[in-house]
Design an enzyme around this catalytic site. Structure first.
Site, PDB file in Angstrom:
ATOM      1  N   ARG A 118       0.588  -1.077  -0.117  1.00 43.93           N
ATOM      2  CA  ARG A 118       0.284  -0.131   0.349  1.00 43.93           C
ATOM      3  C   ARG A 118       0.447   0.850   0.107  1.00 43.93           C
ATOM      4  NH1 ARG A 118      -2.437  -3.014   3.681  1.00 43.93           N
ATOM      5  NH2 ARG A 118      -4.089  -4.445   3.230  1.00 43.93           N
ATOM      6  N   LYS A 140       2.381  11.518 -11.093  1.00 44.58           N
ATOM      7  CA  LYS A 140       1.506  10.554 -12.195  1.00 44.58           C
ATOM      8  C   LYS A 140       2.742   9.923 -12.156  1.00 44.58           C
ATOM      9  CE  LYS A 140      -1.362  13.855 -14.628  1.00 44.58           C
ATOM     10  NZ  LYS A 140      -1.880  14.239 -15.785  1.00 44.58           N
ATOM     11  N   GLU A 182       8.918  19.742 -24.295  1.00 50.58           N
ATOM     12  CA  GLU A 182       7.901  19.668 -23.434  1.00 50.58           C
ATOM     13  C   GLU A 182       8.275  21.052 -22.311  1.00 50.58           C
ATOM     14  OE1 GLU A 182       5.233  17.718 -22.176  1.00 50.58           O
ATOM     15  OE2 GLU A 182       6.054  16.281 -22.966  1.00 50.58           O
ATOM     16  N   LYS A 224       6.196  23.419 -13.865  1.00 50.40           N
ATOM     17  CA  LYS A 224       6.052  21.689 -13.273  1.00 50.40           C
ATOM     18  C   LYS A 224       5.396  21.565 -12.156  1.00 50.40           C
ATOM     19  CE  LYS A 224       4.217  18.094 -13.994  1.00 50.40           C
ATOM     20  NZ  LYS A 224       4.441  16.188 -15.200  1.00 50.40           N
ATOM     21  N   GLU A 234      -5.041  17.150 -11.189  1.00 53.21           N
ATOM     22  CA  GLU A 234      -5.501  17.460 -12.674  1.00 53.21           C
ATOM     23  C   GLU A 234      -7.234  17.959 -12.765  1.00 53.21           C
ATOM     24  OE1 GLU A 234      -3.410  15.856 -15.119  1.00 53.21           O
ATOM     25  OE2 GLU A 234      -5.114  16.107 -17.253  1.00 53.21           O
ATOM     26  N   ARG A 238      -3.803  22.059 -14.441  1.00 52.66           N
ATOM     27  CA  ARG A 238      -3.360  21.186 -14.498  1.00 52.66           C
ATOM     28  C   ARG A 238      -2.951  20.500 -16.104  1.00 52.66           C
ATOM     29  NH1 ARG A 238       0.154  16.074 -11.256  1.00 52.66           N
ATOM     30  NH2 ARG A 238       1.588  15.011 -12.502  1.00 52.66           N
ATOM     31  N   ASN A 242      -0.938  19.418 -20.757  1.00 52.46           N
ATOM     32  CA  ASN A 242      -1.206  18.636 -21.848  1.00 52.46           C
ATOM     33  C   ASN A 242      -1.496  19.502 -23.287  1.00 52.46           C
ATOM     34  OD1 ASN A 242      -2.033  16.578 -20.136  1.00 52.46           O
ATOM     35  ND2 ASN A 242      -3.352  16.971 -19.409  1.00 52.46           N
ATOM     36  N   HIS A 245      -1.315  17.899 -26.854  1.00 48.31           N
ATOM     37  CA  HIS A 245      -0.820  16.264 -26.122  1.00 48.31           C
ATOM     38  C   HIS A 245      -2.597  16.143 -27.029  1.00 48.31           C
ATOM     39  CE1 HIS A 245       2.777  17.342 -24.016  1.00 48.31           C
ATOM     40  NE2 HIS A 245       2.320  16.014 -23.299  1.00 48.31           N
ATOM     41  N   HIS A 249      -0.856  12.554 -29.140  1.00 48.75           N
ATOM     42  CA  HIS A 249      -1.203  11.500 -29.397  1.00 48.75           C
ATOM     43  C   HIS A 249      -1.874  10.817 -30.150  1.00 48.75           C
ATOM     44  CE1 HIS A 249      -1.361  11.682 -24.389  1.00 48.75           C
ATOM     45  NE2 HIS A 249      -1.169  11.583 -24.912  1.00 48.75           N
ATOM     46  N   HIS A 262       7.629  10.664 -28.539  1.00 51.22           N
ATOM     47  CA  HIS A 262       6.648  11.224 -27.709  1.00 51.22           C
ATOM     48  C   HIS A 262       6.633  12.841 -27.936  1.00 51.22           C
ATOM     49  CE1 HIS A 262       3.616  12.636 -24.894  1.00 51.22           C
ATOM     50  NE2 HIS A 262       4.039  13.581 -24.140  1.00 51.22           N
TER      51      HIS A 262
HETATM   52  N1  NAD Z   1       4.656  10.380 -15.316  1.00 50.90           N
HETATM   53  C1  NAD Z   1       4.226  12.035 -15.924  1.00 50.90           C
HETATM   54  O1  NAD Z   1       4.142  12.921 -15.376  1.00 50.90           O
HETATM   55  C2  NAD Z   1       4.789  11.630 -17.409  1.00 50.90           C
HETATM   56  C3  NAD Z   1       4.737  12.989 -18.203  1.00 50.90           C
HETATM   57  C4  NAD Z   1       5.748  12.572 -19.048  1.00 50.90           C
HETATM   58  C5  NAD Z   1       5.901  11.387 -19.715  1.00 50.90           C
HETATM   59  N2  NAD Z   1       5.615  10.300 -18.992  1.00 50.90           N
HETATM   60  C6  NAD Z   1       6.116   9.198 -19.234  1.00 50.90           C
HETATM   61  O2  NAD Z   1       7.674   8.711 -19.525  1.00 50.90           O
HETATM   62  C7  NAD Z   1       7.829   8.358 -20.744  1.00 50.90           C
HETATM   63  C8  NAD Z   1       8.735   8.895 -21.837  1.00 50.90           C
HETATM   64  O3  NAD Z   1       9.968   9.198 -20.876  1.00 50.90           O
HETATM   65  P1  NAD Z   1      11.349   9.307 -22.166  1.00 50.90           P
HETATM   66  O4  NAD Z   1      11.044  10.265 -22.914  1.00 50.90           O
HETATM   67  O5  NAD Z   1      12.262   9.661 -20.797  1.00 50.90           O
HETATM   68  O6  NAD Z   1      11.754   7.930 -22.375  1.00 50.90           O
HETATM   69  P2  NAD Z   1      12.391   6.517 -21.772  1.00 50.90           P
HETATM   70  O7  NAD Z   1      12.618   6.025 -20.460  1.00 50.90           O
HETATM   71  O8  NAD Z   1      11.903   5.285 -23.172  1.00 50.90           O
HETATM   72  O9  NAD Z   1      14.032   7.156 -22.121  1.00 50.90           O
HETATM   73  C9  NAD Z   1      14.339   7.220 -23.674  1.00 50.90           C
HETATM   74  C10 NAD Z   1      15.634   6.611 -24.056  1.00 50.90           C
HETATM   75  O10 NAD Z   1      16.753   6.978 -23.378  1.00 50.90           O
HETATM   76  C11 NAD Z   1      17.736   5.864 -23.287  1.00 50.90           C
HETATM   77  N3  NAD Z   1      17.874   6.526 -21.682  1.00 50.90           N
HETATM   78  C12 NAD Z   1      17.353   6.824 -20.816  1.00 50.90           C
HETATM   79  N4  NAD Z   1      18.460   7.629 -19.773  1.00 50.90           N
HETATM   80  C13 NAD Z   1      19.749   7.345 -20.254  1.00 50.90           C
HETATM   81  C14 NAD Z   1      20.572   8.644 -20.361  1.00 50.90           C
HETATM   82  N5  NAD Z   1      20.923   9.309 -19.363  1.00 50.90           N
HETATM   83  N6  NAD Z   1      21.897   8.244 -21.815  1.00 50.90           N
HETATM   84  C15 NAD Z   1      21.693   7.306 -22.541  1.00 50.90           C
HETATM   85  N7  NAD Z   1      20.041   6.542 -23.436  1.00 50.90           N
HETATM   86  C16 NAD Z   1      19.685   6.774 -21.835  1.00 50.90           C
HETATM   87  C17 NAD Z   1      16.193   4.841 -22.727  1.00 50.90           C
HETATM   88  O11 NAD Z   1      16.857   3.576 -22.005  1.00 50.90           O
HETATM   89  C18 NAD Z   1      15.702   4.821 -23.442  1.00 50.90           C
HETATM   90  O12 NAD Z   1      15.820   3.596 -24.146  1.00 50.90           O
HETATM   91  C19 NAD Z   1       6.383   7.775 -21.500  1.00 50.90           C
HETATM   92  O13 NAD Z   1       5.961   6.536 -20.433  1.00 50.90           O
HETATM   93  C20 NAD Z   1       5.386   8.740 -20.741  1.00 50.90           C
HETATM   94  O14 NAD Z   1       4.339   8.345 -20.751  1.00 50.90           O
HETATM   95  C21 NAD Z   1       5.098  10.410 -17.402  1.00 50.90           C
HETATM   96 ZN    ZN Z   2       3.950  15.133 -22.233  1.00 49.91          ZN
END
Ligand code: NAD
Ligand code: ZN
Length: 360
Positions: A118, A140, A182, A224, A234, A238, A242, A245, A249, A262
């Site tokens: 939990r 999130k 972003e 943020k 949200e 918040r 988006n 987005h 999407h 993304h």
């Molecule tokens: N929680 C939230 O508020 C929120 C907001 C935006 C996006 N997200 C989520 O985040 C995810 C996308 O995140 P992302 O863009 O970081 O993608 P990711 O986590 O897939 O990382 C992108 C790539 O970079 C590599 N990588 C990471 N750090 C590295 C480093 N220092 N050096 C070399 N390679 C590295 C990873 O292994 C991957 O191949 C999605 O799942 C999305 O839904 C969440």
């Molecule tokens: Zn985003």
């Protein structure tokens, strides 16, 4: 080191930003007050940064989960692998989780931390620009379901965020640019001064100038944090995060996951949202040109790489989960530095935007 706070009462937490933070024991250890620690990371990040984190944890009971790399592993199965490892080690309710990686690892680890017994504390160590400016902050957490991205999740805040900007040195150029989408978004939705700074300094960011990066990350996180503090769950402001987005999407789904990042899809979405805002009489043509120019200088696309077709685009947008009861609601720009709340949009101008810019 720059430090900000996400002010959420007793759940408040700091965001530390700076180069080399991973090699400082005290930054991490201040937030790990348990003998049981699990580090979750992936096969790409582990060889780069896992040792550095493990060094600070010597003498404790430490477990690691190293997942395959990719959005397709942000699943219940991966969460289950984390639960299995925690239970196998008999980790208790005070065990701490550390998310070491990009947004995929951060979202998944946060979700596992929210669920395990939990809720156990967790620390975010974001290593992509997108994770440092966006996903690691705000609580999130989620995994994907075969029927939809981020459909299973929880609001669950970390104990702290440690953004070591030096980790961005190993990040692919394309991933860095994706994070910049972003960053630009924050300027557009609520911080005109930051947008002006970005216009002046954009050249420094894709080249990873450390000072410029730290400034951009700090200002993104500050925006943020303020939005999250005002509207954690949200119900209002918040949603402005988006911007771009819903369009984005649609592009991501239309292209097939994995074919576009993304942040790239968000950049296209920001352009479309800006164009639609112009059609509604809010932005000038010159404003839209400035936005398109800045996205381009960040190394981002502003049009979909393939022609999705307006009808298919509309279909893809209508299934976005941010639509309340069928009506297509979008975040638009009243001006540079001010976003609208989600608003119902007439189909006419939307079609015109998609006809003109929705194709590669
Ligand atoms: N929680 C939230 O508020 C929120 C907001 C935006 C996006 N997200 C989520 O985040 C995810 C996308 O995140 P992302 O863009 O970081 O993608 P990711 O986590 O897939 O990382 C992108 C790539 O970079 C590599 N990588 C990471 N750090 C590295 C480093 N220092 N050096 C070399 N390679 C590295 C990873 O292994 C991957 O191949 C999605 O799942 C999305 O839904 C969440
Ligand atoms: Zn985003």
């Amino acid at each position: 080191m720059r430090t900000l706070t996400v002010p959420l009462g007793e759940r408040s937490y700091p965001i530390h930003i700076g180069p080399g933070l991973l090699s400082r024991s005290e930054t991490l250890l201040e937030y790990i007050d348990s003998n049981q620690v699990m580090v979750v990371t992936n096969e790409t990040v582990a060889p780069l940064y896992l040792d550095c984190v493990m060094r600070h944890l010597e003498g404790r009971q430490v477990a690691t989960v190293i997942l395959p790399d990719g959005e397709e592993y942000k699943t219940m199965d991966s969460a289950m692998a984390i639960f299995d490892a925690l239970l196998q080690r008999k980790f208790n309710r005070n065990a701490h989780l550390i998310a070491l990686g990009g947004g995929v690892i951060g979202d998944l680890t946060g979700f596992a931390a929210a669920c395990y017994q939990r809720g156990v504390p967790f620390v975010q160590i974001p290593t992509t620009l997108l994770a440092q400016v966006d996903s690691s902050v705000g609580g999130k957490t989620a995994v994907n379901h075969p029927r939809g991205k981020n459909m299973i999740g929880a609001f669950y805040q970390p104990k702290c965020v440690i953004a070591d900007t030096a980790t961005l040195d190993t990040l692919a150029d394309r991933e860095l640019s994706a994070g910049l989408a972003e960053v630009i978004k924050y300027g557009l939705i609520r911080d005109e001064e930051f947008f002006l700074w970005l216009e002046e300094h954009m050249e420094s960011l894709p080249r990873r100038d450390p000072e410029a990066l730290a400034f951009a990350i700090e200002h993104s996180c500050r925006n943020k944090a303020e939005v999250v503090a005002a509207d954690e769950r949200e119900t209002g402001e918040r949603a402005t995060l988006n911007l771009g987005h819903t369009f984005g999407h649609a592009v991501e789904t239309g292209m097939g996951y994995g074919n576009i990042l993304h942040g790239e899809a968000v950049a296209i979405g920001i352009h479309l949202a800006a164009d639609l805002s112009r059609r509604l009489g809010w932005l000038s043509e010159a404003d839209v040109d400035r936005i398109v120019a800045l996205l381009g200088r960040a190394g981002l696309p502003v049009k979909p790489p393939v022609d999705l077709g307006t009808e298919r685009f509309l279909d893809l947008m209508a299934v976005d989960k941010k639509n309340v009861e069928g009506q297509l609601r979008l975040i638009l720009l009243e001006r540079i530095g001010k976003a609208s709340l989600p608003m119902g949009v007439e189909i006419g101008p939307l079609r015109a935007t998609l006809d003109e810019h929705g194709r590669g």
